[in-house]
Motif scaffolding. Structure first.
Motif, PDB file in Angstrom:
ATOM      1  N   GLU A 306       0.822  -1.208   0.000  1.00  0.00           N
ATOM      2  CA  GLU A 306       0.000   0.000   0.000  1.00  0.00           C
ATOM      3  C   GLU A 306       0.864   1.268   0.000  1.00  0.00           C
ATOM      4  O   GLU A 306       1.793   1.387   0.787  1.00  0.00           O
ATOM      5  N   SER A 307       0.560   2.171  -0.903  1.00  0.00           N
ATOM      6  CA  SER A 307       1.161   3.502  -0.869  1.00  0.00           C
ATOM      7  C   SER A 307       0.034   4.480  -1.175  1.00  0.00           C
ATOM      8  O   SER A 307      -1.040   4.066  -1.585  1.00  0.00           O
ATOM      9  N   ARG A 308       0.285   5.763  -0.966  1.00  0.00           N
ATOM     10  CA  ARG A 308      -0.805   6.731  -1.157  1.00  0.00           C
ATOM     11  C   ARG A 308      -0.293   7.999  -1.811  1.00  0.00           C
ATOM     12  O   ARG A 308       0.864   8.364  -1.608  1.00  0.00           O
ATOM     13  N   PRO A 309      -1.186   8.690  -2.518  1.00  0.00           N
ATOM     14  CA  PRO A 309      -0.799  10.026  -2.993  1.00  0.00           C
ATOM     15  C   PRO A 309      -0.620  10.963  -1.792  1.00  0.00           C
ATOM     16  O   PRO A 309      -1.181  10.708  -0.722  1.00  0.00           O
ATOM     17  N   THR A 310       0.119  12.042  -2.000  1.00  0.00           N
ATOM     18  CA  THR A 310       0.207  13.076  -0.959  1.00  0.00           C
ATOM     19  C   THR A 310      -1.165  13.748  -0.819  1.00  0.00           C
ATOM     20  O   THR A 310      -2.038  13.550  -1.660  1.00  0.00           O
ATOM     21  N   TRP A 311      -1.329  14.561   0.214  1.00  0.00           N
ATOM     22  CA  TRP A 311      -2.621  15.239   0.431  1.00  0.00           C
ATOM     23  C   TRP A 311      -3.033  16.029  -0.811  1.00  0.00           C
ATOM     24  O   TRP A 311      -2.200  16.683  -1.436  1.00  0.00           O
ATOM     25  N   LYS A 312      -4.304  15.989  -1.107  1.00  0.00           N
ATOM     26  CA  LYS A 312      -4.814  16.849  -2.185  1.00  0.00           C
ATOM     27  C   LYS A 312      -5.056  18.231  -1.576  1.00  0.00           C
ATOM     28  O   LYS A 312      -5.761  18.354  -0.569  1.00  0.00           O
ATOM     29  N   PRO A 313      -4.465  19.275  -2.159  1.00  0.00           N
ATOM     30  CA  PRO A 313      -4.594  20.608  -1.543  1.00  0.00           C
ATOM     31  C   PRO A 313      -6.054  20.988  -1.311  1.00  0.00           C
ATOM     32  O   PRO A 313      -6.935  20.624  -2.097  1.00  0.00           O
ATOM     33  N   MET A 314      -6.262  21.737  -0.245  1.00  0.00           N
ATOM     34  CA  MET A 314      -7.637  22.093   0.146  1.00  0.00           C
ATOM     35  C   MET A 314      -8.317  22.974  -0.906  1.00  0.00           C
ATOM     36  O   MET A 314      -9.522  22.882  -1.102  1.00  0.00           O
ATOM     37  N   HIS A 315      -7.538  23.819  -1.610  1.00  0.00           N
ATOM     38  CA  HIS A 315      -8.181  24.709  -2.581  1.00  0.00           C
ATOM     39  C   HIS A 315      -8.677  23.950  -3.809  1.00  0.00           C
ATOM     40  O   HIS A 315      -9.403  24.499  -4.616  1.00  0.00           O
ATOM     41  N   LEU A 316      -8.284  22.667  -3.939  1.00  0.00           N
ATOM     42  CA  LEU A 316      -8.779  21.851  -5.055  1.00  0.00           C
ATOM     43  C   LEU A 316      -9.953  20.961  -4.624  1.00  0.00           C
ATOM     44  O   LEU A 316     -10.494  20.207  -5.425  1.00  0.00           O
ATOM     45  N   GLN A 317     -10.309  21.010  -3.359  1.00  0.00           N
ATOM     46  CA  GLN A 317     -11.374  20.155  -2.847  1.00  0.00           C
ATOM     47  C   GLN A 317     -12.729  20.808  -3.098  1.00  0.00           C
ATOM     48  O   GLN A 317     -12.898  22.009  -2.866  1.00  0.00           O
ATOM     49  N   ALA A 318     -13.712  19.993  -3.516  1.00  0.00           N
ATOM     50  CA  ALA A 318     -15.058  20.521  -3.753  1.00  0.00           C
ATOM     51  C   ALA A 318     -15.595  21.193  -2.486  1.00  0.00           C
ATOM     52  O   ALA A 318     -16.299  22.202  -2.549  1.00  0.00           O
ATOM     53  N   LEU A 319     -15.242  20.639  -1.343  1.00  0.00           N
ATOM     54  CA  LEU A 319     -15.699  21.186  -0.066  1.00  0.00           C
ATOM     55  C   LEU A 319     -15.319  22.661   0.096  1.00  0.00           C
ATOM     56  O   LEU A 319     -16.034  23.417   0.744  1.00  0.00           O
ATOM     57  N   GLY A 327      -1.336  31.820  -4.256  1.00  0.00           N
ATOM     58  CA  GLY A 327      -0.423  30.884  -4.913  1.00  0.00           C
ATOM     59  C   GLY A 327      -1.178  29.598  -5.190  1.00  0.00           C
ATOM     60  O   GLY A 327      -2.399  29.615  -5.364  1.00  0.00           O
ATOM     61  N   GLY A 328      -0.481  28.492  -5.221  1.00  0.00           N
ATOM     62  CA  GLY A 328      -1.152  27.195  -5.405  1.00  0.00           C
ATOM     63  C   GLY A 328      -0.346  26.204  -6.226  1.00  0.00           C
ATOM     64  O   GLY A 328      -0.504  24.994  -6.072  1.00  0.00           O
ATOM     65  N   SER A 329       0.572  26.719  -7.069  1.00  0.00           N
ATOM     66  CA  SER A 329       1.228  25.801  -8.011  1.00  0.00           C
ATOM     67  C   SER A 329       2.183  24.819  -7.313  1.00  0.00           C
ATOM     68  O   SER A 329       2.327  23.678  -7.757  1.00  0.00           O
ATOM     69  N   VAL A 330       2.806  25.238  -6.214  1.00  0.00           N
ATOM     70  CA  VAL A 330       3.775  24.336  -5.550  1.00  0.00           C
ATOM     71  C   VAL A 330       3.031  23.145  -4.940  1.00  0.00           C
ATOM     72  O   VAL A 330       3.387  21.974  -5.162  1.00  0.00           O
ATOM     73  N   SER A 331       1.953  23.427  -4.220  1.00  0.00           N
ATOM     74  CA  SER A 331       1.194  22.327  -3.596  1.00  0.00           C
ATOM     75  C   SER A 331       0.539  21.444  -4.658  1.00  0.00           C
ATOM     76  O   SER A 331       0.435  20.234  -4.480  1.00  0.00           O
ATOM     77  N   GLU A 332       0.126  22.051  -5.758  1.00  0.00           N
ATOM     78  CA  GLU A 332      -0.505  21.252  -6.819  1.00  0.00           C
ATOM     79  C   GLU A 332       0.498  20.255  -7.403  1.00  0.00           C
ATOM     80  O   GLU A 332       0.159  19.103  -7.669  1.00  0.00           O
ATOM     81  N   ARG A 333       1.742  20.715  -7.587  1.00  0.00           N
ATOM     82  CA  ARG A 333       2.744  19.794  -8.135  1.00  0.00           C
ATOM     83  C   ARG A 333       3.073  18.687  -7.121  1.00  0.00           C
ATOM     84  O   ARG A 333       3.200  17.520  -7.490  1.00  0.00           O
ATOM     85  N   ILE A 334       3.160  19.057  -5.846  1.00  0.00           N
ATOM     86  CA  ILE A 334       3.452  18.033  -4.823  1.00  0.00           C
ATOM     87  C   ILE A 334       2.322  17.000  -4.815  1.00  0.00           C
ATOM     88  O   ILE A 334       2.558  15.805  -4.653  1.00  0.00           O
ATOM     89  N   PHE A 335       1.105  17.471  -5.055  1.00  0.00           N
ATOM     90  CA  PHE A 335      -0.018  16.536  -5.092  1.00  0.00           C
ATOM     91  C   PHE A 335       0.028  15.633  -6.335  1.00  0.00           C
ATOM     92  O   PHE A 335      -0.104  14.413  -6.221  1.00  0.00           O
ATOM     93  N   THR A 336       0.281  16.212  -7.496  1.00  0.00           N
ATOM     94  CA  THR A 336       0.214  15.372  -8.704  1.00  0.00           C
ATOM     95  C   THR A 336       1.415  14.428  -8.811  1.00  0.00           C
ATOM     96  O   THR A 336       1.308  13.357  -9.388  1.00  0.00           O
ATOM     97  N   GLU A 337       2.549  14.832  -8.208  1.00  0.00           N
ATOM     98  CA  GLU A 337       3.749  13.990  -8.333  1.00  0.00           C
ATOM     99  C   GLU A 337       4.041  13.166  -7.080  1.00  0.00           C
ATOM    100  O   GLU A 337       4.895  12.290  -7.101  1.00  0.00           O
ATOM    101  N   GLY A 338       3.353  13.444  -5.990  1.00  0.00           N
ATOM    102  CA  GLY A 338       3.770  12.901  -4.698  1.00  0.00           C
ATOM    103  C   GLY A 338       3.216  11.533  -4.358  1.00  0.00           C
ATOM    104  O   GLY A 338       2.031  11.268  -4.551  1.00  0.00           O
ATOM    105  N   VAL A 339       4.088  10.691  -3.820  1.00  0.00           N
ATOM    106  CA  VAL A 339       3.645   9.388  -3.315  1.00  0.00           C
ATOM    107  C   VAL A 339       4.242   9.177  -1.921  1.00  0.00           C
ATOM    108  O   VAL A 339       5.436   9.418  -1.700  1.00  0.00           O
ATOM    109  N   CYS A 340       3.370   8.761  -0.981  1.00  0.00           N
ATOM    110  CA  CYS A 340       3.819   8.431   0.373  1.00  0.00           C
ATOM    111  C   CYS A 340       4.136   6.940   0.376  1.00  0.00           C
ATOM    112  O   CYS A 340       3.239   6.113   0.178  1.00  0.00           O
TER     113      CYS A 340
END
Ligand SMILES: Cc1ncc(COP(=O)(O)O)c(C=O)c1O
Length: 371
Positions: A306-319, A327-340
Motif C-alpha cells: 500500500e502507498s498513497r498520494p500526498t494530500w490533495k490541496p484544500m483549494h482543489l477540494q469541492a468542499l 499561490g497554489g502551483s507548488v502544492s498542486e505539483r506536490i499533489f500530482t507527483e507525490g507518493v507516500c
C-alpha cells in the motif's frame, strides 16, 4: 504496539480508572509537555478536537478569517468551519513544503489593508517537518495574528533545537492510528499559557464547573482522552526517540536505493530541521522517470504494497470551492507527483528493499519500453 503498551493498558484497566479522568492522563500530560518543552499539555480525544479548541482559545469568531496551509489533511481546514470562520489557503514553499512565509505575509498585509484582518494562522508541520516559524512568527507578531501550530504529523521533529509543537502560541498533536505515536485515537494540545490550558481542559469536559451539582456557564465539548488510552500513549511516548530513529533510517534507505534514479526526488529537509520522517514522501517527475505517480502506486498495489498520494490541496477540494487561495502551483505539483511510501516503524530493511525493487522495476521497465 509492543508488550510495554499491553502492560500499560492492563495497568490502567486494573486500576479501575476507565473514564476520561485518572492518573494516566495526568502523567501523560506531564511527560508530554516535558518532551515537547512546553509548560502545559491537555490530552484530548483527537487532533481535530485539539485544533477546534485551539481556535476557540484564540478567540476566533464566526465570520473571522483564518489562514491555513492548503497542503494538509482536511481536519486543519474543517475546524475553521466548525467555529464559523473562513479559511484562507496559502501555498507551500519549496524548501519544506509547508506554508510559504512570504505568501502568508502578503495575504495578511493585504487583508489588513482591506480592513478584513486575519485573526489566526494554522501552520501545519507536514509529513514530520516544522514550518519556517522564524518568519511566520515575525509576521504574526507584527500584525497581531494568533499562531496555532498543527503538529499532528510532526511529533519528534525538531527545528534549531526546539521541538515541533512548541513554536506556536498553541501546538496540536494527533495520536490517530497512523501517527508516529498512537493511542488508537487521541490528541494533545500544548501551550505555555496556564489560563489557556485551563480553559481548554474545561471546554473539553462539557465546561462543567467545579461545583457538587452539574453547573455550566459556557458551551462545552466531550473531548477528553480516556485514561486507558493515555496509558498506551505513555508507553508509546517512551519509545519516541527509537521510533524517529527508525523512521529516519527507513527514509535514508529509500533515498540510497531510489535517489540515483532520474525523475525521483524526496521531501527536502529545510535548513535547521531534523524531520521525524513520519512518512517518506517522493515526487515522481513523469517526463524523467518514465511514468507518473499513479503508475508507481499501481505497480506497488499489484504486489500487495500500500502507498498513497500526498494530500490533495484544500483549494482543489469541492468542499472548499470558492475559498481564497494565495499561490497554489507548488502544492498542486506536490499533489500530482507525490507518493507516500510505506514508512511504518516495524518495517524491516528487507521490506523497504522490496518496495524499492518494485519502484525501481517500474522505472526500468518504462525506460526499456520507451527506448
Ligand atoms: C495535519 C493534520 N492535522 C490534523 C489531523 C487530525 O488529527 P485526528 O485524526 O487525530 O483528529 C491530522 C491527522 O489525522 C493531520 O494529519
Amino acid at each position: 504496539m509492543t508488550d510495554s503498551e499491553r502492560t500499560a493498558l492492563l495497568r490502567a484497566f486494573d486500576s479501575g480508572w476507565v473514564a476520561p479522568i485518572g492518573p494516566e492522563i495526568d502523567a501523560f500530560e506531564t511527560e508530554f509537555a516535558e518532551r515537547v518543552g512546553v509548560r502545559h499539555a491537555v490530552a484530548l480525544s483527537s487532533g481535530t478536537a485539539a485544533l477546534h479548541l485551539a481556535l476557540l482559545a484564540c478567540g476566533v469568531m464566526p465570520g473571522d478569517r483564518v489562514a491555513v496551509s492548503t497542503l494538509t489533511f482536511v481536519a486543519s481546514a474543517n475546524v475553521i468551519r466548525y467555529v464559523g470562520a473562513h479559511p484562507i489557503f496559502i501555498d507551500s514553499e519549496e524548501a519544506s513544503w509547508n506554508i510559504d512565509p512570504q505568501l502568508l505575509r502578503e495575504e495578511i498585509r493585504e487583508q489588513d489593508a482591506k480592513g478584513t484582518p486575519i485573526r489566526a494562522v494554522i501552520a501545519v508541520d507536514l509529513f514530520g517537518q516544522c514550518a519556517d516559524y522564524t518568519r511566520i512568527r515575525n509576521t504574526c507578531n507584527e500584525f497581531g495574528v494568533r499562531l496555532i501550530e498543527d503538529a499532528a504529523e510532526a511529533l519528534g521533529a525538531q527545528c534549531n533545537g526546539a521541538s515541533a509543537g512548541s513554536f506556536g502560541e498553541i501546538g496540536c498533536f494527533s495520536f490517530n492510528g497512523n501517527k508516529i505515536i498512537t493511542t488508537s485515537g487521541g490528541g494533545m494540545l500544548v501551550t505555555n499559557h496556564a489560563a489557556l490550558a485551563e480553559s481548554v481542559k474545561r471546554w473539553a469536559t462539557q465546561s462543567r464547573l467545579p461545583t457538587r451539582h452539574y453547573e455550566h456557564s459556557e458551551l462545552g465539548y466531550n473531548y477528553r482522552l480516556s485514561n486507558l488510552l493515555a496509558a498506551i500513549g505513555r508507553a508509546q511516548l517512551a519509545r519516541l526517540d527509537e521510533t524517529v530513529r527508525r523512521r529516519r533510517q527507513i527514509f535514508d534507505q529509500y533515498v540510497s536505493r531510489l535517489g540515483p534514479l532520474s525523475g525521483i526526488r524526496f521531501m527536502p529537509e529545510a535548513p535547521g530541521n531534523t524531520c521525524s520522517r513520519w512518512l517518506t514522501v517522493a515526487l515522481i517527475d513523469e517526463s524523467e522517470f518514465g511514468c507518473g505517480r499513479d503508475a508507481v502506486i499501481d505497480a506497488l498495489e499489484q504486489q500487495n504494497i500500500e502507498s498513497r498520494p500526498t494530500w490533495k490541496p484544500m483549494h482543489l477540494q469541492a468542499l472548499y470551492e470558492g475559498a481564497t487561495i494565495r499561490g497554489g502551483s507548488v502544492s498542486e505539483r506536490i499533489f500530482t507527483e507525490g507518493v507516500c511510501l510505506p514508512s511504518g516503524t516495524s518495517m524491516s530493511d528487507d521490506a523497504v528493499d522490496r518496495v524499492c525493487d518494485v519502484v525501481q522495476a517500474t522505472a526500468s521497465r518504462l525506460t526499456i519500453s520507451n527506448a
